[in-house]
Design an enzyme around this catalytic site. Structure first.
Site, PDB file in Angstrom:
ATOM      1  N   GLU A  94      29.200  -7.954  57.154  1.00  0.00           N
ATOM      2  CA  GLU A  94      28.761  -9.411  57.435  1.00  0.00           C
ATOM      3  C   GLU A  94      29.813  -9.742  58.167  1.00  0.00           C
ATOM      4  O   GLU A  94      30.908  -9.960  58.616  1.00  0.00           O
ATOM      5  CB  GLU A  94      27.680  -9.940  56.306  1.00  0.00           C
ATOM      6  CG  GLU A  94      27.651 -11.386  56.339  1.00  0.00           C
ATOM      7  CD  GLU A  94      26.475 -11.646  57.036  1.00  0.00           C
ATOM      8  OE1 GLU A  94      26.162 -11.259  58.060  1.00  0.00           O
ATOM      9  OE2 GLU A  94      25.617 -12.417  56.156  1.00  0.00           O
ATOM     10  N   ASP A  95      29.217 -10.620  58.981  1.00  0.00           N
ATOM     11  CA  ASP A  95      30.300 -11.234  60.373  1.00  0.00           C
ATOM     12  C   ASP A  95      30.564 -12.503  59.347  1.00  0.00           C
ATOM     13  O   ASP A  95      32.053 -13.183  59.267  1.00  0.00           O
ATOM     14  CB  ASP A  95      29.395 -11.509  61.248  1.00  0.00           C
ATOM     15  CG  ASP A  95      27.872 -12.419  61.741  1.00  0.00           C
ATOM     16  OD1 ASP A  95      27.853 -12.969  59.888  1.00  0.00           O
ATOM     17  OD2 ASP A  95      27.577 -12.719  61.886  1.00  0.00           O
ATOM     18  N   ASP A  98      27.611 -18.424  54.960  1.00  0.00           N
ATOM     19  CA  ASP A  98      28.145 -19.161  55.072  1.00  0.00           C
ATOM     20  C   ASP A  98      27.358 -20.006  53.946  1.00  0.00           C
ATOM     21  O   ASP A  98      28.157 -19.980  52.792  1.00  0.00           O
ATOM     22  CB  ASP A  98      26.880 -19.904  56.330  1.00  0.00           C
ATOM     23  CG  ASP A  98      26.580 -21.321  56.960  1.00  0.00           C
ATOM     24  OD1 ASP A  98      27.426 -22.077  56.339  1.00  0.00           O
ATOM     25  OD2 ASP A  98      25.912 -22.424  57.579  1.00  0.00           O
ATOM     26  N   LYS A 126      33.020 -19.418  55.059  1.00  0.00           N
ATOM     27  CA  LYS A 126      33.038 -20.887  55.099  1.00  0.00           C
ATOM     28  C   LYS A 126      33.505 -21.143  53.291  1.00  0.00           C
ATOM     29  O   LYS A 126      32.952 -20.963  52.121  1.00  0.00           O
ATOM     30  CB  LYS A 126      31.843 -21.843  55.633  1.00  0.00           C
ATOM     31  CG  LYS A 126      31.893 -20.889  57.032  1.00  0.00           C
ATOM     32  CD  LYS A 126      30.836 -21.754  58.089  1.00  0.00           C
ATOM     33  CE  LYS A 126      30.752 -21.190  59.035  1.00  0.00           C
ATOM     34  NZ  LYS A 126      29.512 -21.982  59.820  1.00  0.00           N
ATOM     35  N   PHE A 147      31.318 -24.622  63.321  1.00  0.00           N
ATOM     36  CA  PHE A 147      30.288 -23.663  62.804  1.00  0.00           C
ATOM     37  C   PHE A 147      31.848 -22.727  64.078  1.00  0.00           C
ATOM     38  O   PHE A 147      32.188 -23.176  65.560  1.00  0.00           O
ATOM     39  CB  PHE A 147      29.286 -24.027  64.163  1.00  0.00           C
ATOM     40  CG  PHE A 147      28.196 -22.770  64.843  1.00  0.00           C
ATOM     41  CD1 PHE A 147      27.264 -22.668  64.108  1.00  0.00           C
ATOM     42  CD2 PHE A 147      28.535 -22.168  66.196  1.00  0.00           C
ATOM     43  CE1 PHE A 147      26.321 -21.542  63.743  1.00  0.00           C
ATOM     44  CE2 PHE A 147      26.643 -21.323  66.014  1.00  0.00           C
ATOM     45  CZ  PHE A 147      26.302 -20.963  65.031  1.00  0.00           C
ATOM     46  N   ASP A 154      27.858 -16.071  68.190  1.00  0.00           N
ATOM     47  CA  ASP A 154      26.494 -16.002  68.958  1.00  0.00           C
ATOM     48  C   ASP A 154      26.450 -17.842  68.214  1.00  0.00           C
ATOM     49  O   ASP A 154      26.265 -18.122  67.237  1.00  0.00           O
ATOM     50  CB  ASP A 154      25.404 -15.155  68.879  1.00  0.00           C
ATOM     51  CG  ASP A 154      24.135 -15.496  68.138  1.00  0.00           C
ATOM     52  OD1 ASP A 154      24.413 -15.685  66.750  1.00  0.00           O
ATOM     53  OD2 ASP A 154      23.234 -15.730  68.836  1.00  0.00           O
ATOM     54  N   ARG A 160      29.158 -14.213  72.466  1.00  0.00           N
ATOM     55  CA  ARG A 160      29.471 -13.091  71.209  1.00  0.00           C
ATOM     56  C   ARG A 160      30.739 -12.387  71.747  1.00  0.00           C
ATOM     57  O   ARG A 160      31.720 -11.810  70.618  1.00  0.00           O
ATOM     58  CB  ARG A 160      28.350 -12.001  70.908  1.00  0.00           C
ATOM     59  CG  ARG A 160      27.021 -12.330  70.033  1.00  0.00           C
ATOM     60  CD  ARG A 160      26.463 -10.945  69.555  1.00  0.00           C
ATOM     61  NE  ARG A 160      24.444 -11.677  69.359  1.00  0.00           N
ATOM     62  CZ  ARG A 160      24.042 -11.834  67.937  1.00  0.00           C
ATOM     63  NH1 ARG A 160      25.254 -12.339  67.250  1.00  0.00           N
ATOM     64  NH2 ARG A 160      23.388 -12.053  67.721  1.00  0.00           N
TER      65      ARG A 160
HETATM   66  P1  IMP Z   1      24.283 -17.612  55.082  1.00  0.00           P
HETATM   67  O1  IMP Z   1      22.726 -17.459  55.100  1.00  0.00           O
HETATM   68  O2  IMP Z   1      23.594 -19.278  55.442  1.00  0.00           O
HETATM   69  O3  IMP Z   1      24.833 -17.236  54.715  1.00  0.00           O
HETATM   70  O4  IMP Z   1      24.436 -17.887  56.733  1.00  0.00           O
HETATM   71  C1  IMP Z   1      25.267 -16.297  57.078  1.00  0.00           C
HETATM   72  C2  IMP Z   1      24.208 -15.709  58.710  1.00  0.00           C
HETATM   73  O5  IMP Z   1      24.225 -17.178  58.826  1.00  0.00           O
HETATM   74  C3  IMP Z   1      25.246 -15.432  59.680  1.00  0.00           C
HETATM   75  O6  IMP Z   1      25.057 -13.605  59.682  1.00  0.00           O
HETATM   76  C4  IMP Z   1      25.467 -15.483  61.489  1.00  0.00           C
HETATM   77  O7  IMP Z   1      24.676 -14.995  61.634  1.00  0.00           O
HETATM   78  C5  IMP Z   1      25.155 -16.609  61.235  1.00  0.00           C
HETATM   79  N1  IMP Z   1      25.831 -17.680  60.742  1.00  0.00           N
HETATM   80  C6  IMP Z   1      26.357 -19.344  59.466  1.00  0.00           C
HETATM   81  N2  IMP Z   1      27.343 -19.328  60.369  1.00  0.00           N
HETATM   82  C7  IMP Z   1      27.786 -19.269  61.638  1.00  0.00           C
HETATM   83  C8  IMP Z   1      28.898 -19.814  62.580  1.00  0.00           C
HETATM   84  O8  IMP Z   1      29.428 -20.637  61.840  1.00  0.00           O
HETATM   85  N3  IMP Z   1      28.698 -18.899  63.772  1.00  0.00           N
HETATM   86  C9  IMP Z   1      27.698 -18.533  64.094  1.00  0.00           C
HETATM   87  N4  IMP Z   1      27.109 -17.820  63.405  1.00  0.00           N
HETATM   88  C10 IMP Z   1      26.848 -17.953  62.181  1.00  0.00           C
END
Ligand code: IMP
Length: 172
Positions: A94-95, A98, A126, A147, A154, A160
């Site tokens: 996973e990148d 959040d 995070k 962010f 992206d 990206r």
């Molecule tokens: P989560 O489900 O809230 O954990 O969000 C995960 C996904 O949201 C990641 O795989 C990203 O694609 C996107 N995302 C969350 N935070 C960021 C950020 O700061 N920059 C870019 N993409 C983000």
């Protein structure tokens, strides 16, 4: 609107060297099935896999969870894996974690398919209460709530291909 570089190319490369050693040690004698979460994990995944000595098979899945800079909370499976994960050592890439909603959904889905092991590698996590209970087995960096863009991450498909991770500031 790029505020500042948070993680330089060389900082990322050094951390990936260490993570690759950790992963090789954890999977000694096994073959990995690396599962990349499209699209953001691609840079992290390929740079890390090139450093591994462990044999690796590769597959991808894609979910849709975000529009703009906030989580929609509504996560849909867009593309499923082409391979069977049953009885395999699966490592999900996973990148950024959040809220953790995306990863929880993916872990639920994959664990229902009977992998031998199921672990997570994430470039970024995070530092938020929402994801505090979500253990990441191989983590690149813990960051603040900002962010961020670049190195696969992206904002509506832009930035990206930056070689570093930068903070995106809408007020600039
Ligand atoms: P989560 O489900 O809230 O954990 O969000 C995960 C996904 O949201 C990641 O795989 C990203 O694609 C996107 N995302 C969350 N935070 C960021 C950020 O700061 N920059 C870019 N993409 C983000």
């Amino acid at each position: 609107m790029i505020d500042r570089i948070l993680l330089s190319e060389s900082e990322i490369a050094a951390r990936l060297d260490a993570l690759a050693d950790e992963i090789d040690a954890a999977y000694s004698g096994r073959e990995l099935l690396a599962v990349g979460i499209l699209k953001g994990s691609v840079f992290f995944l390929t740079d890390l896999l090139k450093r591994l000595k462990t044999p690796v098979a590769l597959d991808f899945l894609q979910v849709r969870s975000y529009s703009g800079t906030s989580s929609s909370g509504n996560i849909q499976l867009v593309h499923d894996l082409s391979m069977d994960v049953a009885s395999r050592d699966v490592l999900v890439f996973e990148d950024v974690v959040d809220t953790g909603l995306t990863l929880r959904k993916i872990l639920d889905l994959l664990s229902s398919r009977g992998p031998r092991t199921l672990r997570i590698a994430a470039l970024l996590k995070k530092d938020l209460p929402e994801n505090a209970d979500l253990a990441i087995d191989f983590l690149g960096f813990t960051i603040g709530p900002e962010f961020v863009v670049g190195y696969g991450l992206d904002l509506d498909e832009r930035y990206r291909n930056l070689p570093h991770v930068a903070v995106w500031d809408p007020t600039r």
